[in-house]
Design a protein around this motif. Structure first.
Motif, PDB file in Angstrom:
ATOM      1  N   UNK A 173      -5.161  61.318 125.751  1.00 45.43           N
ATOM      2  CA  UNK A 173      -6.525  61.263 125.533  1.00 45.43           C
ATOM      3  C   UNK A 173      -7.350  61.558 126.849  1.00 45.43           C
ATOM      4  N   UNK A 174      -6.747  62.322 127.908  1.00 39.64           N
ATOM      5  CA  UNK A 174      -7.229  62.414 129.345  1.00 39.64           C
ATOM      6  C   UNK A 174      -8.457  63.645 128.831  1.00 39.64           C
ATOM      7  N   UNK A 175      -9.793  63.094 129.458  1.00 44.12           N
ATOM      8  CA  UNK A 175     -10.719  64.314 129.544  1.00 44.12           C
ATOM      9  C   UNK A 175     -10.272  65.417 130.409  1.00 44.12           C
ATOM     10  N   UNK A 176     -10.406  66.554 129.809  1.00 44.95           N
ATOM     11  CA  UNK A 176      -9.849  67.680 130.470  1.00 44.95           C
ATOM     12  C   UNK A 176     -10.635  67.992 131.691  1.00 44.95           C
ATOM     13  N   UNK A 177     -12.006  67.696 131.986  1.00 44.71           N
ATOM     14  CA  UNK A 177     -12.461  67.876 133.163  1.00 44.71           C
ATOM     15  C   UNK A 177     -12.242  66.938 133.957  1.00 44.71           C
ATOM     16  N   UNK A 178     -11.893  65.585 133.653  1.00 45.22           N
ATOM     17  CA  UNK A 178     -11.360  64.693 134.828  1.00 45.22           C
ATOM     18  C   UNK A 178      -9.932  64.987 135.299  1.00 45.22           C
ATOM     19  N   UNK A 179      -9.097  65.601 134.441  1.00 41.89           N
ATOM     20  CA  UNK A 179      -7.893  66.025 134.696  1.00 41.89           C
ATOM     21  C   UNK A 179      -7.803  67.055 135.788  1.00 41.89           C
ATOM     22  N   UNK A 180      -8.887  68.202 135.397  1.00 42.85           N
ATOM     23  CA  UNK A 180      -9.125  69.161 136.467  1.00 42.85           C
ATOM     24  C   UNK A 180      -9.424  68.853 138.056  1.00 42.85           C
ATOM     25  N   UNK A 181     -10.281  67.625 137.948  1.00 45.07           N
ATOM     26  CA  UNK A 181     -10.822  67.305 139.007  1.00 45.07           C
ATOM     27  C   UNK A 181      -9.674  66.461 139.835  1.00 45.07           C
ATOM     28  N   UNK A 182      -8.790  65.813 138.845  1.00 43.39           N
ATOM     29  CA  UNK A 182      -7.736  64.958 139.662  1.00 43.39           C
ATOM     30  C   UNK A 182      -6.580  65.928 140.392  1.00 43.39           C
ATOM     31  N   UNK A 183      -6.577  67.091 139.537  1.00 44.77           N
ATOM     32  CA  UNK A 183      -5.626  68.038 140.293  1.00 44.77           C
ATOM     33  C   UNK A 183      -6.166  68.588 141.565  1.00 44.77           C
ATOM     34  N   UNK A 184      -7.551  68.785 141.585  1.00 44.93           N
ATOM     35  CA  UNK A 184      -7.978  69.116 142.920  1.00 44.93           C
ATOM     36  C   UNK A 184      -8.116  67.913 143.779  1.00 44.93           C
ATOM     37  N   UNK A 185      -7.930  66.964 143.645  1.00 45.52           N
ATOM     38  CA  UNK A 185      -7.928  65.702 144.348  1.00 45.52           C
ATOM     39  C   UNK A 185      -6.542  65.597 145.159  1.00 45.52           C
ATOM     40  N   UNK A 186      -5.402  65.822 144.171  1.00 43.95           N
ATOM     41  CA  UNK A 186      -4.332  66.034 144.399  1.00 43.95           C
ATOM     42  C   UNK A 186      -3.936  67.084 145.707  1.00 43.95           C
ATOM     43  N   UNK A 187      -4.725  68.128 145.233  1.00 43.19           N
ATOM     44  CA  UNK A 187      -4.483  69.384 146.401  1.00 43.19           C
ATOM     45  C   UNK A 187      -4.909  69.213 147.798  1.00 43.19           C
ATOM     46  N   UNK A 188      -6.303  68.319 147.741  1.00 36.44           N
ATOM     47  CA  UNK A 188      -6.946  67.877 148.947  1.00 36.44           C
ATOM     48  C   UNK A 188      -6.227  67.059 149.681  1.00 36.44           C
ATOM     49  N   UNK A 189      -5.276  66.297 148.912  1.00 41.20           N
ATOM     50  CA  UNK A 189      -4.489  65.183 149.697  1.00 41.20           C
ATOM     51  C   UNK A 189      -3.405  66.179 150.404  1.00 41.20           C
ATOM     52  N   UNK A 190      -2.800  67.228 149.683  1.00 43.48           N
ATOM     53  CA  UNK A 190      -1.726  68.053 150.277  1.00 43.48           C
ATOM     54  C   UNK A 190      -2.397  68.561 151.533  1.00 43.48           C
ATOM     55  N   UNK A 191      -3.632  69.325 151.359  1.00 47.48           N
ATOM     56  CA  UNK A 191      -4.236  69.889 152.359  1.00 47.48           C
ATOM     57  C   UNK A 191      -4.553  69.208 153.817  1.00 47.48           C
ATOM     58  N   UNK A 192      -4.558  67.827 153.626  1.00 49.50           N
ATOM     59  CA  UNK A 192      -4.952  66.838 154.599  1.00 49.50           C
ATOM     60  C   UNK A 192      -3.524  66.726 155.448  1.00 49.50           C
TER      61      UNK A 192
END
Length: 302
Positions: free
Chosen positions: A143-162
């Motif tokens: 039941x996860x909102x698609x927009x929230x899921x996309x942003x969460x994926x971006x947040x994970x990538x940013x942690x990798x970037x760090x």
């Protein structure tokens, strides 16, 4: 300067949400970095000329930084804002510091305390509360909102970037900005072209141009300069703590400028994230604290 930086970054989500329907996400992120690249080029060319050989030698690292922290994060944020609220994206972004700590422990074997691990767990629980709108059991039924899921994926990538940023080329900060901005533009160009071919064009009018100018100047160019100077003045570890102001500033802006409703699950999520931050910062008497060092982790991505 650091508080102003976080205010600009919070405004990035507000602007992205306000421009939904008039500026497609790929157009917004592409022209954001084109404009920011032009501004940086005007002041960085002397440093770039000096650091050119090192940037070419370390091009895989530069490309990885551009892909994970500059191009992907911004694009995924604007895509996600098509389907979710600015408030949600701001609270989800509050998970960046705990995720960085978690990834540093998992992949770099940085020493952590049980308080820090517990803090990460509590903060991530707060993010799940927001993602599920206060109904975490919905996640079991997709039941996860698609927009929230996309942003969460971006947040994970940013942690990798760090983490990648720990291995950054030893060049002037302006040279690295110039190189990563330029690489991000090249990476984004095919996606922007596909968006144009699909018939999605931005509406050219004064509000649209002002919105694009805002995301190019304030959360892109000025915020990086201010954050860089703030790190020099008070240190990277203390400067990174200002990231936690983003959902606070963003909540006020979203309510005042976008008319979004602040729900109980937003408050619960913020409270859990705040509790996680306090746990991560806890240092019992006699226990040596080994804080995670944020080597300019936020210098280029939001």
């Amino acid at each position: 300067m650091l508080s102003t930086t976080i205010l600009f970054w919070a405004g990035n989500s507000i602007a992205g949400r306000a421009l939904v329907g008039v500026v497609p996400p790929m157009a917004l992120v592409f022209w954001r970095w084109v404009a920011a690249f032009a501004i940086v080029s005007a002041v960085a060319w002397r440093h770039v000329r000096k650091d050119r050989a090192e940037l070419i030698r370390r091009w895989p690292t530069v490309l990885a930084l551009a892909a994970t922290g500059v191009a992907s994060f911004g694009a995924l944020l604007y895509v996600g804002l098509q389907r979710t609220t600015a408030l949600n994206t701001l609270v989800v972004q509050a998970a960046i510091p705990p995720l960085i700590m978690l990834f540093a422990w998992l992949f770099l074997r940085e020493r952590t305390t049980r308080w820090q691990v517990g803090g990460v767990a509590v903060s991530l629980l707060g993010v799940l509360v927001v993602l599920s709108r206060g109904r975490p059991w919905d996640l079991l039924h997709l039941g996860l909102n698609a927009g929230d899921a996309v942003v969460l994926f971006g947040v994970v990538l940013y942690a990798v970037y760090s983490l990648i940023l720990r291995r950054r080329p030893q060049v002037h900060p302006m040279s690295l900005l110039w190189a990563t901005f330029g690489a991000a533009i090249l990476l984004l160009a095919p996606f922007y072209a596909a968006e144009l071919i699909a018939g999605r064009h931005m509406t050219l009018n004064a509000p649209t141009l002002l919105g694009v100018a805002y995301v190019a100047i304030f959360p892109s160019f000025l915020a990086y300069l201010f954050f860089n100077r703030g790190v020099e003045l008070i240190g990277a570890a203390r400067a990174s703590q200002y990231l936690h102001l983003q959902p606070v500033f963003g909540a006020v802006l979203a309510v005042l400028l976008l008319g979004e409703a602040f729900h109980l699950f937003h408050a619960a999520g913020l409270a859990l994230i705040g509790a996680g931050i306090l746990l991560s910062s806890w240092r019992p008497k006699g226990l040596e604290r080994n804080p995670l060092r944020y080597n300019r982790i936020s210098l280029k991505a939001l």
